[in-house]
Write a protein that holds these residues in place. Structure first.
Motif, PDB file in Angstrom:
ATOM      1  N   THR A 254     113.794 -54.534  -4.434  1.00  0.00           N
ATOM      2  CA  THR A 254     113.714 -53.114  -4.761  1.00  0.00           C
ATOM      3  C   THR A 254     113.195 -52.324  -3.565  1.00  0.00           C
ATOM      4  N   GLU A 255     113.142 -50.993  -3.727  1.00  0.00           N
ATOM      5  CA  GLU A 255     112.694 -50.132  -2.628  1.00  0.00           C
ATOM      6  C   GLU A 255     111.273 -50.470  -2.183  1.00  0.00           C
TER       7      GLU A 255
ATOM      8  N   ILE B 144     115.747 -43.742 -12.669  1.00  0.00           N
ATOM      9  CA  ILE B 144     116.900 -42.952 -13.109  1.00  0.00           C
ATOM     10  C   ILE B 144     118.151 -43.833 -13.150  1.00  0.00           C
ATOM     11  N   ALA B 145     118.334 -44.672 -12.122  1.00  0.00           N
ATOM     12  CA  ALA B 145     119.497 -45.563 -12.083  1.00  0.00           C
ATOM     13  C   ALA B 145     119.482 -46.526 -13.262  1.00  0.00           C
TER      14      ALA B 145
ATOM     15  N   SER C 216     110.808 -46.940  -7.905  1.00  0.00           N
ATOM     16  CA  SER C 216     110.856 -45.550  -7.461  1.00  0.00           C
ATOM     17  C   SER C 216     111.499 -44.687  -8.543  1.00  0.00           C
ATOM     18  N   GLU C 217     111.325 -43.393  -8.428  1.00  0.00           N
ATOM     19  CA  GLU C 217     111.918 -42.479  -9.414  1.00  0.00           C
ATOM     20  C   GLU C 217     113.432 -42.616  -9.432  1.00  0.00           C
ATOM     21  N   GLN C 218     114.034 -42.801  -8.267  1.00  0.00           N
ATOM     22  CA  GLN C 218     115.492 -42.974  -8.194  1.00  0.00           C
ATOM     23  C   GLN C 218     115.928 -44.265  -8.904  1.00  0.00           C
ATOM     24  N   GLU C 219     115.134 -45.326  -8.770  1.00  0.00           N
ATOM     25  CA  GLU C 219     115.468 -46.594  -9.429  1.00  0.00           C
ATOM     26  C   GLU C 219     115.312 -46.476 -10.947  1.00  0.00           C
TER      27      GLU C 219
ATOM     28  N   GLU D 178     120.552 -44.694 -16.330  1.00  0.00           N
ATOM     29  CA  GLU D 178     121.994 -44.417 -16.310  1.00  0.00           C
ATOM     30  C   GLU D 178     122.809 -45.659 -16.640  1.00  0.00           C
TER      31      GLU D 178
ATOM     32  N   ALA E 205     120.159 -52.646  -7.492  1.00  0.00           N
ATOM     33  CA  ALA E 205     121.418 -51.941  -7.731  1.00  0.00           C
ATOM     34  C   ALA E 205     122.492 -52.892  -8.262  1.00  0.00           C
TER      35      ALA E 205
END
Length: 243
Positions: free
Chosen positions: A111-112, A205-206, A200-203, A209, A156
């Motif tokens: 992850t990030e 959200i992913a 992370s916030e992006q992860e 989704e 991802a």
């Protein structure tokens, strides 16, 4: 307490087997067992085999295998954990305790905020080590089926994998906890756990989704290894075999 030993090749009842070098060393030099002592062998197929030591030497141990035992302690709940890779021995601890708690499969996730950066060859050695941690945990806790430790993949890629399992992600802002889950499909649960520092916030959200519903474990911030084991315990208590 009966000494349990994993054997890497398929076992056959009413036959004789030579233990692996590491198992032979453990039996002969560490435990100092003798001819006539009994052990229990398993090969990951779900069966266990009582066995009697026929030869005990420093580098060679032979065992006579008896009839297969059908006893199983596997949980009816299948849980596949995607665990963000953590540093030091925290990953070992998470794998060991997750196996004791009945996990079915573990995928290490990159992850990030993953603090572990290795070359491909070293990742391979890590996976072999983690698989051995899982085997040792099975020897200790009585499981005859060994959970598989996957090769590390990016978060991802893991999120896009097809699955019919219930997808869960721990999040402190979630509206409900595991008690708010009404039911789990027969194929079980796919549980996402972030690394040290979290996702992370992006992860997050992913994950949302891709169908991962957020769940809350409680008001306190938990370390990554604590979060994984707390969530697994709660799931096994509600839908598995923990009382």
């Amino acid at each position: 307490m009966t000494t349990r030993i994993f054997h890497p090749q398929p076992l056959q009842q009413q036959s004789q087997v030579q233990l692996s070098d590491s198992a032979a060393g453990h039996v002969a030099r560490v435990l100092r067992m003798r001819v006539g002592d009994t052990i229990e062998l398993f090969d990951g197929s779900g069966l266990a085999y009582p066995a009697t030591l026929a030869t005990v030497e420093k580098r060679k141990v032979l065992a006579d295998i008896g009839s297969a035992l059908q006893h199983s302690v596997e949980s009816p709940l299948k849980v596949h954990i995607g665990q963000g890779v953590s540093r030091g021995d925290k990953m070992d601890f998470t794998i060991q305790k997750a196996v004791e708690l009945g996990v079915d499969k573990i995928t290490p996730l990159l992850t990030e905020r993953c603090g572990v950066k290795l070359q491909a060859e070293r990742w391979q050695k890590k996976v072999l080590h983690w698989q051995q941690v899982a085997i040792s945990a099975c020897e200790q806790c009585g499981r005859n089926s060994v959970p598989h430790i996957d090769q590390p993949v990016s978060l991802a890629d893991w999120l896009t994998e097809e699955t019919e399992q219930l997808k869960l992600n721990l999040h402190p802002a979630a509206r409900h906890g595991i008690n708010g889950i009404e039911s789990v499909p027969a194929v079980g649960v796919r549980l996402l756990i972030g690394p040290e520092g979290g996702l992370s916030e992006q992860e997050i959200i992913a994950a949302r989704e891709h169908g991962y519903q957020s769940i809350l474990l409680g008001p306190r911030v938990l370390r990554t290894e604590t979060a994984a084991l707390t969530a697994l315990t709660a799931l096994q208590t509600r839908f598995g075999d923990l009382g």
